[in-house]
Design an enzyme around this catalytic site. Structure first.
Site, PDB file in Angstrom:
ATOM      1  CE1 TYR A  81     -14.711 -40.240 -11.056  1.00 47.82           C
ATOM      2  CE2 TYR A  81     -14.352 -37.965 -10.026  1.00 47.82           C
ATOM      3  CZ  TYR A  81     -14.342 -39.363  -9.853  1.00 47.82           C
ATOM      4  OH  TYR A  81     -14.073 -40.005  -8.785  1.00 47.82           O
ATOM      5  CE  LYS A  86     -14.328 -55.297 -13.194  1.00 45.33           C
ATOM      6  NZ  LYS A  86     -13.600 -56.261 -12.828  1.00 45.33           N
ATOM      7  CG  ASP A 119     -11.380 -56.747 -10.570  1.00 46.70           C
ATOM      8  OD1 ASP A 119     -10.549 -56.523 -11.599  1.00 46.70           O
ATOM      9  OD2 ASP A 119     -12.154 -57.698 -10.577  1.00 46.70           O
ATOM     10  CG  ASP A 139     -11.291 -40.408  -6.955  1.00 44.80           C
ATOM     11  OD1 ASP A 139     -10.687 -40.008  -6.097  1.00 44.80           O
ATOM     12  OD2 ASP A 139     -12.525 -40.017  -6.702  1.00 44.80           O
TER      13      ASP A 139
END
Ligand code: NAP
Length: 421
Positions: free
Chosen positions: A159, A229, A283, A307
């Site tokens: 972002y 991740k 995930d 988000d």
């Protein structure tokens, strides 16, 4: 600064002040609170939230002096710019504010105003509570198991806006640097390419993770889960996880233990009064939130994961029409719903204002008006569980009374008045 838009009595001290050292707020009984209604459905949910928050303030012996400030399309009409400095200054000055959604068109040439606002004020923690209200229909069997607070880092990650468009000289320079100087030879396919950079700093990660741990300690929450991740993005998301454990181990003494310590030293029995810090890969976390919902309490994560994660969690407790949020940093709070501007419904007096109303509830809590905040929550719950709902929930339940945005707000106000007496 112009004060022509303040709808307020002139008497009394109206500015929320903060102690420079402790950050503790000194809140007047009639504070000036800037509000951005926002784009699209913002013009529906903004006034609805004001109506409800006014009622809650009045029922607890206070009042809110609203100050309309502008961003997005309303600012373009009024000031010919997207984010006037006056809006940023007002939020900085008055410390506690609320905003509706702002549209960010997909594609080049338009940076997100939400991101710009959060960055300009360095509101580095986006906090999204996800809890179930009785009566709200849900796609899962036991939505009440969800009681989660997501701390999403608000200033970094993809972002940050560090990206270059395919076909430009700049992207060719970056590509050449990556391939020739950094040795990622033939990593990038030939032909047009867009390239972005994902900065994750120790400073940004640690200050966000501290907020999450502090919150867990102050609110008797059992766990803080670092979501990342890092198996793939080792030096960005993996570093976030490592810095998180560093904070937990070095800064909190015995109050905070890691999941490894829980098993090695305590045989899995969490000592009373402690917070366990663990981590999950993003995930996996998305499916764990569905399958082992009740095991998670506070999440600390980076911008993009946060988000995704909070929208998905929001779906479990009734969808975007319900999910509230707020941005914090440097003793300031800018409350805002998770949802966007849903342009197709703009001005129809149709959408659910609950997310904006409950974002206002977060704001009231921040002001220390816990009685008013609880009244808002209870009145919304009472309204929905009596079957009075907007279209989004109405289509998911048997029977019920379908209300417009403004009718729903009025029904909540009636319940506030009943509950307060
Ligand atoms: P969105 O505006 O959140 O809308 C997606 C869908 O969610 C809507 O079509 C609607 O579903 C449902 N929804 C959203 N708000 C609702 C409400 N209050 N009541 C009932 N249902 C609601 O997402 P988007 O269409 O992806 O984004 C539109 C614009 O908003 C984009 O420009 C985006 O950048 C911006 N945005 C802004 C913010 C922000 O200001 N913080 C956040 C997210 C997105 P149904 O169609 O099923 O009825």
């Amino acid at each position: 600064m112009s004060d022509e838009l303040i709808e307020a009595p002139e008497d009394g001290q109206q500015i929320t002040l903060a102690d420079e050292e402790t950050g503790e707020l000194n809140v007047p009984e009639n504070p000036i609170i800037p509000i951005i209604h926002g784009d699209g459905i913002g013009t529906d949910v903004g006034p609805a939230a004001q109506t409800v928050l006014n009622a809650a303030a009045e029922a607890t012996g206070r009042s809110i002096a609203w100050m309309r400030v502008y961003a997005g399309s309303s600012a373009r009409e009024k000031y010919d710019e997207n984010l006037p400095q006056e809006t940023v200054d007002a939020i900085r000055h008055y410390r506690v504010a609320i905003k509706g959604p702002l549209t960010t068109p997909v594609g080049a040439g338009f940076r997100s105003l939400n991101v710009a606002l959060r960055k300009k004020l360095d509101l580095y923690a986006n906090v999204r509570p996800t809890y179930h209200l009785n009566g709200v229909p849900s796609p899962v069997k036991d939505p009440s198991a969800m009681d989660l607070i997501t701390f999403r880092e608000n200033t970094e990650d993809v972002y940050a806006g560090i990206e270059w468009e395919a076909g430009t000289d700049e992207v060719e320079q970056v590509k050449a640097f990556v391939e020739d100087e950094m040795g990622f030879d033939s990593t990038i396919h030939d032909g047009p390419v867009g390239i972005g950079v994902k900065p994750i700093t120790e400073f940004g990660s640690k200050r966000l993770i501290r907020e999450a741990i502090d919150y867990a300690i102050a609110n008797n929450r059992d766990t803080v889960t670092l979501v990342h991740k890092g198996n793939i993005m080792k030096f960005t998301e993996g570093a976030f996880r490592d810095w998180g454990y560093e904070v937990a181990e070095e800064e909190y003494g015995e109050n905070v233990i890691t999941e490894d310590e829980l098993w090695d030293e305590y045989d899995g029995e969490q000592p009373d009064g402690t917070v366990v810090v663990n981590d999950r890969i993003a995930d996996n976390m998305l499916q764990q939130l569905l399958t082992r919902t009740g095991e998670y309490s506070v999440i600390a994560t980076m911008n993009l994961n946060g988000d995704y994660m909070s929208d998905a969690a929001g779906a479990q407790i009734g969808g975007l029409g319900i999910a509230p949020g707020a941005n914090f940093g440097h003793g300031r709070c800018l409350a805002e719903p998770v949802h966007g501007s849903a342009p197709k419904y703009a001005g129809e007096d149709k959408v659910n204002p609950t997310a904006m109303i409950l974002s206002g509830r977060e704001m009231l809590d921040y002001l220390g008006w816990h009685d008013a905040a609880n009244l808002v929550r209870d009145a919304v719950e009472e309204t929905i569980s009596s079957g009075k709902v907007t279209y989004d929930l109405h289509r998911q339940i048997e029977g019920g009374e379908k209300l417009s945005t403004s009718e729903f707000a009025e029904a909540v106000v009636e319940n506030i008045e009943t509950l307060a007496n």
